[in-house]
Design a protein around this motif. Structure first.
Motif, mmCIF file in Angstrom:
data_model
loop_
_atom_site.group_PDB
_atom_site.id
_atom_site.type_symbol
_atom_site.label_atom_id
_atom_site.label_comp_id
_atom_site.label_asym_id
_atom_site.label_seq_id
_atom_site.Cartn_x
_atom_site.Cartn_y
_atom_site.Cartn_z
ATOM 1 N N TYR A 5 -7.849 5.989 5.192
ATOM 2 C CA TYR A 5 -6.543 6.402 5.836
ATOM 3 C C TYR A 5 -6.855 5.997 7.465
ATOM 4 O O TYR A 5 -5.693 5.247 7.607
ATOM 5 C CB TYR A 5 -6.192 7.406 5.209
ATOM 6 C CG TYR A 5 -5.499 7.727 3.561
ATOM 7 C CD1 TYR A 5 -4.878 7.307 3.186
ATOM 8 C CD2 TYR A 5 -6.351 7.908 3.050
ATOM 9 C CE1 TYR A 5 -4.989 6.635 1.761
ATOM 10 C CE2 TYR A 5 -6.347 7.622 1.298
ATOM 11 C CZ TYR A 5 -5.221 7.843 0.853
ATOM 12 O OH TYR A 5 -4.756 7.452 -0.153
ATOM 13 N N ILE A 6 -8.101 6.905 7.948
ATOM 14 C CA ILE A 6 -7.702 7.004 9.517
ATOM 15 C C ILE A 6 -7.592 5.077 10.023
ATOM 16 O O ILE A 6 -6.840 4.748 10.738
ATOM 17 C CB ILE A 6 -8.511 7.440 10.186
ATOM 18 C CG1 ILE A 6 -8.012 9.561 9.138
ATOM 19 C CG2 ILE A 6 -8.355 7.604 11.323
ATOM 20 C CD1 ILE A 6 -8.988 10.718 9.767
ATOM 21 N N MET A 12 -3.528 -1.048 11.327
ATOM 22 C CA MET A 12 -1.740 -1.156 11.013
ATOM 23 C C MET A 12 -1.506 -0.776 12.710
ATOM 24 O O MET A 12 -0.358 -1.977 13.224
ATOM 25 C CB MET A 12 -1.061 -0.189 9.716
ATOM 26 C CG MET A 12 -1.563 -0.529 8.559
ATOM 27 S SD MET A 12 -0.869 -2.039 8.146
ATOM 28 C CE MET A 12 1.082 -1.396 8.062
ATOM 29 N N LEU A 13 -1.460 0.193 13.244
ATOM 30 C CA LEU A 13 -0.933 0.264 14.997
ATOM 31 C C LEU A 13 -1.641 -0.444 15.624
ATOM 32 O O LEU A 13 -0.810 -1.517 16.526
ATOM 33 C CB LEU A 13 -1.105 1.479 15.144
ATOM 34 C CG LEU A 13 -0.451 2.249 13.616
ATOM 35 C CD1 LEU A 13 -1.060 4.377 14.729
ATOM 36 C CD2 LEU A 13 0.723 2.942 14.399
ATOM 37 N N ILE A 14 -2.882 -1.039 15.802
ATOM 38 C CA ILE A 14 -3.178 -2.168 16.424
ATOM 39 C C ILE A 14 -2.487 -3.725 15.852
ATOM 40 O O ILE A 14 -2.356 -4.576 17.080
ATOM 41 C CB ILE A 14 -4.917 -2.475 16.148
ATOM 42 C CG1 ILE A 14 -5.591 -1.598 16.865
ATOM 43 C CG2 ILE A 14 -5.725 -3.564 16.509
ATOM 44 C CD1 ILE A 14 -7.169 -1.016 16.777
ATOM 45 N N ILE A 15 -1.704 -3.730 14.792
ATOM 46 C CA ILE A 15 -1.043 -4.564 14.929
ATOM 47 C C ILE A 15 0.265 -4.621 14.709
ATOM 48 O O ILE A 15 0.823 -5.195 16.012
ATOM 49 C CB ILE A 15 -1.642 -5.278 12.830
ATOM 50 C CG1 ILE A 15 -2.613 -5.639 12.735
ATOM 51 C CG2 ILE A 15 -0.633 -6.604 12.792
ATOM 52 C CD1 ILE A 15 -3.269 -5.303 11.224
ATOM 53 N N PHE A 41 -1.615 9.488 0.942
ATOM 54 C CA PHE A 41 -2.727 9.785 1.168
ATOM 55 C C PHE A 41 -2.428 10.494 -0.004
ATOM 56 O O PHE A 41 -3.129 11.514 -0.542
ATOM 57 C CB PHE A 41 -2.847 10.270 2.760
ATOM 58 C CG PHE A 41 -3.606 10.898 2.707
ATOM 59 C CD1 PHE A 41 -4.983 11.373 2.689
ATOM 60 C CD2 PHE A 41 -3.117 13.346 2.770
ATOM 61 C CE1 PHE A 41 -5.453 12.221 2.601
ATOM 62 C CE2 PHE A 41 -3.818 14.130 3.186
ATOM 63 C CZ PHE A 41 -4.860 13.613 3.211
ATOM 64 N N ILE A 42 -0.390 11.879 0.329
ATOM 65 C CA ILE A 42 -0.245 12.468 -0.980
ATOM 66 C C ILE A 42 -0.671 12.093 -2.097
ATOM 67 O O ILE A 42 -0.594 13.089 -3.125
ATOM 68 C CB ILE A 42 0.952 12.746 -0.060
ATOM 69 C CG1 ILE A 42 1.148 13.574 1.133
ATOM 70 C CG2 ILE A 42 1.701 13.636 -1.302
ATOM 71 C CD1 ILE A 42 2.706 13.678 1.216
ATOM 72 N N ASN A 43 -0.100 10.663 -2.415
ATOM 73 C CA ASN A 43 -0.537 10.544 -3.635
ATOM 74 C C ASN A 43 -1.147 10.515 -4.381
ATOM 75 O O ASN A 43 -1.882 11.026 -5.769
ATOM 76 C CB ASN A 43 0.375 8.475 -3.514
ATOM 77 C CG ASN A 43 0.347 8.220 -4.748
ATOM 78 O OD1 ASN A 43 0.928 9.036 -6.233
ATOM 79 N ND2 ASN A 43 0.683 7.125 -4.944
ATOM 80 N N PHE A 44 -2.761 9.988 -3.388
ATOM 81 C CA PHE A 44 -4.241 10.304 -4.311
ATOM 82 C C PHE A 44 -4.075 10.837 -4.326
ATOM 83 O O PHE A 44 -5.261 11.851 -5.011
ATOM 84 C CB PHE A 44 -4.765 9.618 -2.952
ATOM 85 C CG PHE A 44 -6.425 8.792 -3.220
ATOM 86 C CD1 PHE A 44 -6.427 8.165 -4.452
ATOM 87 C CD2 PHE A 44 -7.465 9.864 -2.729
ATOM 88 C CE1 PHE A 44 -7.410 8.196 -4.971
ATOM 89 C CE2 PHE A 44 -8.128 9.487 -2.823
ATOM 90 C CZ PHE A 44 -9.243 8.574 -4.629
ATOM 91 N N THR A 45 -3.853 12.021 -2.975
ATOM 92 C CA THR A 45 -4.542 13.362 -3.047
ATOM 93 C C THR A 45 -3.744 14.425 -4.451
ATOM 94 O O THR A 45 -4.941 15.118 -5.481
ATOM 95 C CB THR A 45 -3.972 14.423 -2.295
ATOM 96 O OG1 THR A 45 -4.688 14.061 -1.031
ATOM 97 C CG2 THR A 45 -4.550 16.105 -2.216
ATOM 98 N N LEU A 46 -3.238 14.176 -4.956
ATOM 99 C CA LEU A 46 -1.759 14.344 -6.592
ATOM 100 C C LEU A 46 -2.348 14.077 -7.160
ATOM 101 O O LEU A 46 -2.611 15.028 -8.703
ATOM 102 C CB LEU A 46 -0.742 14.440 -5.947
ATOM 103 C CG LEU A 46 0.427 14.963 -4.966
ATOM 104 C CD1 LEU A 46 1.684 14.670 -5.039
ATOM 105 C CD2 LEU A 46 0.063 16.542 -5.600
ATOM 106 N N LEU A 47 -2.716 12.589 -7.411
ATOM 107 C CA LEU A 47 -4.342 12.417 -8.444
ATOM 108 C C LEU A 47 -5.325 13.093 -9.151
ATOM 109 O O LEU A 47 -5.655 12.928 -9.807
ATOM 110 C CB LEU A 47 -3.960 10.479 -8.295
ATOM 111 C CG LEU A 47 -5.169 9.703 -8.359
ATOM 112 C CD1 LEU A 47 -4.515 9.608 -10.551
ATOM 113 C CD2 LEU A 47 -5.896 8.445 -8.927
ATOM 114 N N ILE A 97 1.414 -2.093 2.249
ATOM 115 C CA ILE A 97 0.250 -2.371 2.652
ATOM 116 C C ILE A 97 -0.129 -0.264 2.684
ATOM 117 O O ILE A 97 -1.124 -0.951 1.540
ATOM 118 C CB ILE A 97 0.134 -3.002 4.069
ATOM 119 C CG1 ILE A 97 0.967 -4.007 3.708
ATOM 120 C CG2 ILE A 97 -1.373 -2.385 4.645
ATOM 121 C CD1 ILE A 97 0.326 -5.039 5.079
ATOM 122 N N PRO A 98 -0.010 0.197 3.463
ATOM 123 C CA PRO A 98 -0.463 1.260 2.931
ATOM 124 C C PRO A 98 -1.113 1.505 1.790
ATOM 125 O O PRO A 98 -2.010 2.676 1.068
ATOM 126 C CB PRO A 98 -0.537 2.205 3.694
ATOM 127 C CG PRO A 98 0.000 1.183 5.395
ATOM 128 C CD PRO A 98 0.586 0.528 3.820
#
Length: 117
Positions: A5-6, A12-15, A41-47, A97-98
């Motif tokens: 994620y980081i 994404m920020l570099i782009i 990230f929240i979605n994956f954690t909740l999964l 995209i993320p």
């Protein structure tokens, strides 16, 4: 998964920053990248939490619980993103995209370990 994620957010920020400097986009590129990464990230954690809880249920109850959790997470994800897109707070491309970071991360790990997935 946190390093993916980081790294994904950094990429994404570099782009996005050069695009903004070049006048191709505005602040919504960055807010979309940050929001999309946070929601993913929240979605994956909740999964993970849902999967852990379902381990202590029976087979049918577990399947129903996981299907319900899946539906609620994705409906919530797209409602939040939809409202933010409607309010023009985020860019749709950089926000969506993320959401693929977990799949990309696991694919990279599987290829690195040369195992089947």
């Amino acid at each position: 998964m946190l390093p993916f994620y980081i790294g994904g957010l950094a990429l994404m920020l570099i782009i996005c920053v050069p695009l903004m400097i070049g006048g191709v986009g505005d602040y919504t590129l960055i807010t979309g990248a940050i929001t999309g990464t946070l929601i993913s990230f929240i979605n994956f954690t909740l999964l993970g939490i849902s999967a852990e809880k379902s381990l202590y249920m029976g087979e049918k109850k577990s399947q129903l619980y996981m299907n319900g959790s899946y539906a609620v997470r994705y409906i919530g994800t797209f409602l939040i993103l939809g409202v933010l897109m409607y309010l023009k707070f985020i860019n749709p491309v950089t926000a969506l995209i993320p959401l693929f970071i977990p799949k990309i991360g696991y694919t990279v790990l599987a290829l690195k370990e040369k195992s089947e997935f």
